[in-house]
Design a protein around this motif. Structure first.
Motif, mmCIF file in Angstrom:
data_model
loop_
_atom_site.group_PDB
_atom_site.id
_atom_site.type_symbol
_atom_site.label_atom_id
_atom_site.label_comp_id
_atom_site.label_asym_id
_atom_site.label_seq_id
_atom_site.Cartn_x
_atom_site.Cartn_y
_atom_site.Cartn_z
ATOM 1 N N PRO A 118 31.229 43.768 -39.052
ATOM 2 C CA PRO A 118 30.277 43.151 -38.073
ATOM 3 C C PRO A 118 28.931 43.444 -38.375
ATOM 4 C CG PRO A 118 31.396 44.814 -37.103
ATOM 5 C CD PRO A 118 32.025 44.528 -38.234
ATOM 6 N N THR A 119 28.492 44.481 -39.165
ATOM 7 C CA THR A 119 27.171 44.726 -39.336
ATOM 8 C C THR A 119 26.306 43.920 -40.261
ATOM 9 O OG1 THR A 119 27.663 46.430 -40.931
ATOM 10 C CG2 THR A 119 27.373 47.226 -38.841
ATOM 11 N N ILE A 120 27.209 43.167 -40.906
ATOM 12 C CA ILE A 120 26.545 42.037 -42.071
ATOM 13 C C ILE A 120 25.942 40.908 -41.176
ATOM 14 C CG2 ILE A 120 27.029 40.515 -43.742
ATOM 15 C CD1 ILE A 120 29.491 42.145 -44.712
ATOM 16 N N ARG A 121 24.776 40.692 -41.232
ATOM 17 C CA ARG A 121 24.258 39.641 -40.529
ATOM 18 C C ARG A 121 24.446 38.069 -41.236
ATOM 19 N NH1 ARG A 121 22.527 41.539 -35.458
ATOM 20 N NH2 ARG A 121 22.693 39.213 -35.009
ATOM 21 N N SER A 122 23.037 37.739 -41.751
ATOM 22 C CA SER A 122 22.889 36.717 -42.876
ATOM 23 C C SER A 122 23.627 37.235 -44.013
ATOM 24 C CB SER A 122 21.641 36.360 -42.925
ATOM 25 O OG SER A 122 21.063 35.798 -41.637
ATOM 26 N N TRP A 123 24.089 36.471 -44.870
ATOM 27 C CA TRP A 123 24.614 36.832 -46.272
ATOM 28 C C TRP A 123 24.596 35.365 -47.222
ATOM 29 C CZ3 TRP A 123 28.699 33.543 -47.299
ATOM 30 C CH2 TRP A 123 29.716 33.491 -46.015
ATOM 31 N N GLU A 142 24.306 38.997 -51.369
ATOM 32 C CA GLU A 142 23.309 39.434 -50.595
ATOM 33 C C GLU A 142 23.764 39.463 -49.272
ATOM 34 O OE1 GLU A 142 19.469 37.354 -52.374
ATOM 35 O OE2 GLU A 142 21.045 35.884 -52.288
ATOM 36 N N GLN A 143 23.053 40.585 -48.524
ATOM 37 C CA GLN A 143 23.274 40.554 -47.117
ATOM 38 C C GLN A 143 21.882 41.182 -46.305
ATOM 39 O OE1 GLN A 143 25.385 43.471 -48.575
ATOM 40 N NE2 GLN A 143 26.306 41.690 -49.628
#
Length: 198
Positions: A118-123, A142-143
């Motif tokens: 859940p800590t991945i935001r945009s990717w 990329e993240q």
């Protein structure tokens, strides 16, 4: 417009901020890499432009980037996140001759990560455009994160990372270790979004 990622020497990061004013550039953000990366050159430049990073650098009177890749999007997601964020870039190379089916499985496992972490935001997952930028790299993953711990803690230490993704990078795992050694894993602070839907 093409999205590009370029690796720079550390001392160049601040100067590359001027590239945002060059005609044909819609996004330009650069910054020094944070400690803990692997195989970087000191700083990273993210650029969306109808001209190559080398052309933009020449117009802006900047030294040419040390390594540049043009990106062909595979899939991405933009998530709301206000203020500064950590932008992580992983440049990797799949071994030559790897069957397409195995490459597709690697990509599937990378694309599943945001659903588990859940800590991945945009990717964004992209292929490298070998026609625009012939390169040893084949993929860029990329993240964006709200903070460094979201990457170095939750992401890198997550069971999904170790059980489903790390095997593709381990040459001793039969039938799975298809990524060449020494990918470039770099991350830096950005004042605003780098991965956008535009």
């Amino acid at each position: 417009m093409t999205r590009w990622v370029a690796l720079l020497p550390t001392e160049a990061a601040e100067a590359y901020g001027t590239a945002a004013t060059v005609p044909g550039v819609s996004v330009s953000t650069a910054g020094p890499d944070l400690p803990g990366g692997l195989s970087g050159t000191g700083a990273t430049w993210d650029l969306t432009s109808d001209r190559s990073p080398a052309e933009i650098a020449a117009v802006a009177g900047l030294p040419e980037p040390l390594d540049t890749v043009a990106l062909v999007p595979v899939r991405s997601r933009t998530a709301a996140l206000s203020g500064p964020r950590v932008k992580r870039t992983l440049l990797l190379a799949v071994r030559p001759g790897t069957p397409d089916g195995l490459v597709a499985l690697l990509e599937r496992d990378l694309l599943a990560m945001p659903g588990h972490i859940p800590t991945i935001r945009s990717w964004a997952l992209s292929h490298v455009d070998q026609a625009l930028t012939p390169s040893r790299w084949t993929h860029v993953w990329e993240q964006e994160y709200a903070d460094v711990e979201g990457l170095t803690g939750e992401y890198l230490g997550h069971p999904y990372h170790w059980t489903c993704v790390d095997r593709w990078f381990d040459g001793e795992v039969p039938g799975a270790g298809i990524v060449e050694p020494r990918p470039a894993h770099v991350f830096r602070w950005s004042d605003g979004p780098v991965l956008t839907s535009g």
